[in-house]
Write an enzyme that holds these catalytic residues in place. Structure first.
Site, mmCIF file in Angstrom:
data_model
loop_
_atom_site.group_PDB
_atom_site.id
_atom_site.type_symbol
_atom_site.label_atom_id
_atom_site.label_comp_id
_atom_site.label_asym_id
_atom_site.label_seq_id
_atom_site.Cartn_x
_atom_site.Cartn_y
_atom_site.Cartn_z
ATOM 1 C CG ASP A 94 5.465 3.638 1.729
ATOM 2 O OD1 ASP A 94 5.497 4.268 2.806
ATOM 3 O OD2 ASP A 94 4.432 3.527 1.041
ATOM 4 C CG PHE B 224 -1.853 1.195 1.226
ATOM 5 C CD1 PHE B 224 -3.007 1.176 0.459
ATOM 6 C CD2 PHE B 224 -1.566 2.341 1.964
ATOM 7 C CE1 PHE B 224 -3.859 2.275 0.423
ATOM 8 C CE2 PHE B 224 -2.417 3.440 1.936
ATOM 9 C CZ PHE B 224 -3.575 3.403 1.166
ATOM 10 C CE LYS C 85 -0.961 5.697 7.720
ATOM 11 N NZ LYS C 85 -0.629 4.945 6.521
HETATM 12 C C1 LIG Z 1 -0.882 5.253 5.098
HETATM 13 C C2 LIG Z 1 0.159 4.867 4.115
HETATM 14 C C3 LIG Z 1 0.359 5.594 2.934
HETATM 15 C C4 LIG Z 1 -0.539 6.729 2.520
HETATM 16 O O1 LIG Z 1 -0.443 7.812 3.378
HETATM 17 P P1 LIG Z 1 -1.569 8.974 3.298
HETATM 18 O O2 LIG Z 1 -1.101 9.978 4.284
HETATM 19 O O3 LIG Z 1 -2.867 8.319 3.629
HETATM 20 O O4 LIG Z 1 -1.560 9.479 1.897
HETATM 21 C C5 LIG Z 1 1.399 5.224 2.113
HETATM 22 N N1 LIG Z 1 2.196 4.179 2.419
HETATM 23 C C6 LIG Z 1 2.035 3.456 3.542
HETATM 24 C C7 LIG Z 1 2.974 2.346 3.838
HETATM 25 C C8 LIG Z 1 1.001 3.760 4.413
HETATM 26 O O5 LIG Z 1 0.813 3.019 5.518
#
Ligand SMILES: *Cc1c(COP(=O)(O)O)cnc(C)c1O
Length: 406
Positions: free
Chosen positions: A226, A141, A255
């Site tokens: 990521d 994700f 986050k």
């Molecule tokens: C939550 C998340 C995202 C997206 O972040 P947003 O602030 O919702 O755009 C991207 N990568 C990972 C691994 C995430 O957990």
């Protein structure tokens, strides 16, 4: 001065909001530490942390002070000018990580969008347009913009919006042979979460990340981590890559970086950063003084031995208790994850019922998350107090007991 607000209810959501979310039946109104209160005054323990965001809990005094001070100083100035909070936070992130350059933006998706665009731009400048392919993992994700859902490995998020971004391949996670078979000289980047969060709280194997690093080197491809969910102390180190000893070329953070205030960052090296020349990329709010002032306060607290060692100790407390609950009530057989990003993997009989467990927990006054239909996820504050851990897990036990005996 207190402002008079109109009374609103959960039912108003269905009347006024776009129905892309399905929020809980109650409306939280206030939080302190790891506790939250709803409109009726009911108290809940928060192990969801706003989806791994409230890294220091609710209304942490240092964050409230940083925000309030900056609110009385300078809110917004745009990137036509730089500002002191953005420079301070940028410098501290560079000092704390592999990175030499920082780009600020507002969400995880935006940090990844910047990372993917930078990877393509670097390859384009150095090797030409043929080298543009991105390899990512199944079940990964990376956010909800069109580029990030296209790179993300969950078709349910990318299907049905017309043509996707081209040149993206997905390979099974933790399968080095599959990555080796997919990578080529057309690959510009390999994108991985060191711990898959939304995909089910699944940490990478060390050999997998090491192998990915070697394959990227051999093919002149960039390794992008990521760390939107795994970063900022959640793993027990500032970033999860530090656990593995595998250094990426580009890293995205969001986050927990703002502890609840929207901010994100893309970290990289000087050599790569130079491809983003003035005008090639940008965002109005990126590096906003309010966001960076809060981010700096978060980093100052999270990046200390005390907080990071605390994460490891609290993690053990959670894991030991969760494993025992798994054995006692027979809903899940595995507890996985790292630091304070933990997942209880539901067993055959309970597969697909994570939402049911969430609802049962919520009925007992506990907020937890799911990570897909089969995993119950815990992403509490990194400074959650032991008595809150114990009380929260006691509530979780009551929920499991009711489910098991229903
Ligand atoms: C939550 C998340 C995202 C997206 O972040 P947003 O602030 O919702 O755009 C991207 N990568 C990972 C691994 C995430 O957990």
């Amino acid at each position: 001065m207190s402002v008079q607000h109109d009374a609103v209810q959960r039912a108003d959501f269905d009347q006024f909001m776009v129905p892309n979310y399905a929020p809980a039946a109650f409306v939280p109104v206030r939080g302190l530490g790891s506790r939250v209160w709803d409109q009726s005054g009911r108290e809940l323990i928060d192990f969801a942390g706003g989806i791994a965001v409230n890294v220091l809990g609710h209304c942490h005094p240092a964050l409230v002070a940083a925000l309030t001070e900056q609110a009385n100083t300078l809110w917004h100035i745009s990137n036509v000018f730089t500002n002191e909070p953005t420079l301070r936070l940028g410098k501290k992130l560079v000092e704390a990580t592999f990175a030499e350059r920082v780009f600020f933006c507002n969400s995880g998706a935006e940090a990844n969008e910047a990372a993917f665009k930078l990877a393509r731009r670097v390859a384009h400048d150095r090797f030409g347009p043929e080298k543009h392919e991105i390899i990512a993992a199944t079940n990964s994700f990376h956010g909800r913009t069109l580029f990030t859902v296209s790179v993300g490995g969950q078709p349910k998020y990318s299907d049905g919006f017309g043509p996707k971004i081209q040149g993206i391949t997905h390979v099974p996670y933790n399968d080095l042979e599959a990555l080796k078979a997919a990578i080529s000289d057309k690959t510009c980047a390999v994108v991985l979460e060191p711990i898959q969060g939304e995909g089910g709280v699944l940490p990478a194997d060390k050999a997998y990340l090491e192998g990915a690093r070697e394959l990227c080197n051999a093919h002149n491809a960039l390794l992008v981590f990521d760390e939107v969910q795994s970063g900022m102390g959640r793993s027990g180190e500032l970033f999860a890559y530090m656990h593995y000893g595998v250094v990426p070329d580009i890293l995205s953070s969001a986050k927990s970086l703002g502890g609840g205030f929207p901010i994100a960052a893309m970290l990289t090296t000087t050599d790569l950063a130079k491809h983003f020349t003035p005008g090639t990329h940008g965002t109005t709010y990126g590096g906003n003084p309010l966001a960076c002032a809060v981010g700096e306060a978060v980093l100052d607290i999270v990046n200390t031995r005390q907080t990071l060692d605390g994460v490891k100790a609290k993690s053990e407390r959670f894991k030991t208790r969760l494993q025992a609950l798994g054995e006692q009530y027979g809903l899940f057989e595995q507890v996985r994850g790292m630091g304070l990003l933990l997942g209880c993997v539901l067993n055959e009989a309970w597969k697909g019922k994570a939402k049911q467990v969430l609802d049962a927990a919520s009925a007992e006054g506990l907020m937890v998350l799911q990570a897909g239909p089969d995993v119950v996820r815990f992403a509490p504050s990194l400074v959650v107090e032991e008595r809150d851990i114990d009380e929260g897990l006691a509530r979780f036990e009551r929920a499991l007991s009711k489910l098991a005996n229903a």
